[in-house]
Design an enzyme around this catalytic site. Structure first.
Site, PDB file in Angstrom:
ATOM      1  N   ILE A 139       1.154  -4.664   1.621  1.00 39.03           N
ATOM      2  CA  ILE A 139      -0.158  -4.464   1.038  1.00 39.03           C
ATOM      3  C   ILE A 139      -1.206  -4.547   2.143  1.00 39.03           C
ATOM      4  O   ILE A 139      -1.278  -5.538   2.864  1.00 39.03           O
ATOM      5  CB  ILE A 139      -0.456  -5.518  -0.051  1.00 39.03           C
ATOM      6  CG1 ILE A 139       0.703  -5.594  -1.058  1.00 39.03           C
ATOM      7  CG2 ILE A 139      -1.776  -5.191  -0.731  1.00 39.03           C
ATOM      8  CD1 ILE A 139       1.044  -4.297  -1.742  1.00 39.03           C
ATOM      9  N   LYS A 140      -2.004  -3.487   2.272  1.00 45.43           N
ATOM     10  CA  LYS A 140      -3.023  -3.439   3.325  1.00 45.43           C
ATOM     11  C   LYS A 140      -4.299  -4.147   2.864  1.00 45.43           C
ATOM     12  O   LYS A 140      -4.876  -3.802   1.833  1.00 45.43           O
ATOM     13  CB  LYS A 140      -3.348  -1.988   3.698  1.00 45.43           C
ATOM     14  CG  LYS A 140      -2.211  -1.276   4.406  1.00 45.43           C
ATOM     15  CD  LYS A 140      -2.542   0.177   4.707  1.00 45.43           C
ATOM     16  CE  LYS A 140      -3.516   0.314   5.859  1.00 45.43           C
ATOM     17  NZ  LYS A 140      -3.718   1.738   6.242  1.00 45.43           N
ATOM     18  N   ILE A 141      -4.709  -5.125   3.650  1.00 45.01           N
ATOM     19  CA  ILE A 141      -5.939  -5.882   3.395  1.00 45.01           C
ATOM     20  C   ILE A 141      -6.814  -5.780   4.638  1.00 45.01           C
ATOM     21  O   ILE A 141      -6.342  -6.053   5.751  1.00 45.01           O
ATOM     22  CB  ILE A 141      -5.633  -7.359   3.091  1.00 45.01           C
ATOM     23  CG1 ILE A 141      -4.809  -7.475   1.805  1.00 45.01           C
ATOM     24  CG2 ILE A 141      -6.923  -8.174   2.980  1.00 45.01           C
ATOM     25  CD1 ILE A 141      -4.383  -8.902   1.473  1.00 45.01           C
TER      26      ILE A 141
END
Length: 368
Positions: A139-141
């Site tokens: 998951i890209k944050i």
């Protein structure tokens, strides 16, 4: 497998493709790149998805089903994109298994409009983790100040995170701190640390683009002498910081319990200036425990004529610092540049998300 990609992989660099599309998955092209070009991961962003949705008819059947079900726009976007991510995760599952979870990863991004809202970012990271439902998803944050505690919270929950939009060494240090804090909380929570992976996406070419623009305005010989050097210098100093943090006592304690290093990922590796070698952000950033996520054009250039001469990113630290000293003497301060780039980067992601929403809306409306 090409000799250049094979040589790069042998140096400890994981090649990830910075692109995804339903057409690429349907045609088997991703599988081909795994076999022929040593691709072992995939990254995505709203711009990539919008481009994919505009091409061909691969999304038509799912779009029609979404309309029949009366799915609202933002949920439709999530269902369309997560379908591709899940499929790519399945294609890369053999890589994931053979690398013991190190590679075979596919990244999907949280809504960039909430980049400055910690709780919403954390909640969406959990929702995407559940929605894709594959152990090899990331998951890209974004590495905004509000994103840092979200990185910690997601990691503590056992979610593998791709931290994106890192420009400065100072912020990168905070990203690594957020990851370590998350691992410590995960350990307390009883999470198996060996299942958690993370990468820290350090943007390269955008640094050169912004600084070169300022150097060109100066136009002096001193300015010309440092064109095209800042991005790689910045990345090398990031690797130095990585090496130091993941050799410390705090890390050793976590490693003893099965934790994995948060690897530096070189992002924005497409060369913007035609006067530069089109593989420079690959061949000059070779070091163990790194990822290079490449647009297809960069990957093709590497396969065609890239030359890997050995490790090039874990050396030259003093020379890298000298580049920034030279820039400072010219009135260009790297801290001011990276702050601007982060602000612009978040806005570009927001704009891309809005365009993606409009694109999906147009497709949904066309079916009604």
């Amino acid at each position: 497998m090409s000799e250049s990609t094979k040589a790069l992989s042998a140096q400890g660099v994981s090649i990830w493709l910075d692109d995804i599309s339903r057409e690429r998955l349907v045609s088997g092209n991703l599988r081909e790149l795994i076999d022929s070009s040593d691709v072992v991961g995939v990254t995505s962003n709203p711009s990539i998805f919008q481009k994919a949705l505009e091409q061909g008819a691969a999304y038509d059947e799912q779009t029609k089903d979404l309309v029949v079900r009366g799915v609202q726009l933002e949920e439709a976007v999530r269902l369309l994109t997560s379908y591709d991510i899940r499929w790519a995760c399945d294609v890369l599952k053999p890589v994931y298994e053979s690398s013991q979870g190190k590679d075979g990863r596919v990244s999907i991004e949280v809504d960039p409009r909430i980049a400055h809202e910690t709780d919403k970012t954390t909640a969406e990271a959990k929702a995407l983790w559940w929605l894709v439902d594959r152990p090899n998803v990331m998951i890209k944050i974004p590495a905004t100040l509000a994103g840092l505690p979200a990185i910690t919270a997601a990691t503590a929950a056992g979610i593998s995170v791709n931290v994106t939009l890192i420009f400065s060494i100072e912020r990168y240090l905070k990203v690594m701190e957020a990851y370590l804090a998350g691992l410590e909380q995960a350990r307390t929570n009883g999470v198996d640390l060996s299942t958690v992976r993370s990468v820290a996406s350090f943007f390269v070419s955008r640094v050169d683009t912004e600084i070169d623009k300022r150097l060109d305005k100066l136009g002096t010989d001193e300015a010309k002498a440092v064109r095209g050097k800042a991005g790689i210098a910045n990345a090398r100093l990031a690797y130095e910081a990585f090496d130091q943090v993941f050799a410390g006592e705090r890390w050793q304690s976590l490693a003893a319990d099965g934790a994995n290093k948060q690897r530096p990922l070189w992002a924005s590796t497409g060369v913007k200036d035609p006067n530069y070698d089109d593989t420079m952000y690959v061949t000059q950033l070779v070091a163990p425990d790194t990822v290079n996520t490449m647009p297809e054009a960069t990957l093709n250039a590497l396969v065609d004529h890239g030359t890997i001469t050995g490790q090039t990113a874990n050396t030259g630290y003093d020379e890298a610092r000298a580049v920034f000293a030279d820039l400072s003497a010219l009135g260009i301060e790297i801290d001011e540049v990276t702050e601007l780039l982060e602000t612009e980067g978040v806005q570009k992601f927001m704009d891309s998300w809005s365009i993606l929403l409009e694109g999906v809306k147009g497709q949904l409306d066309a079916v009604k």
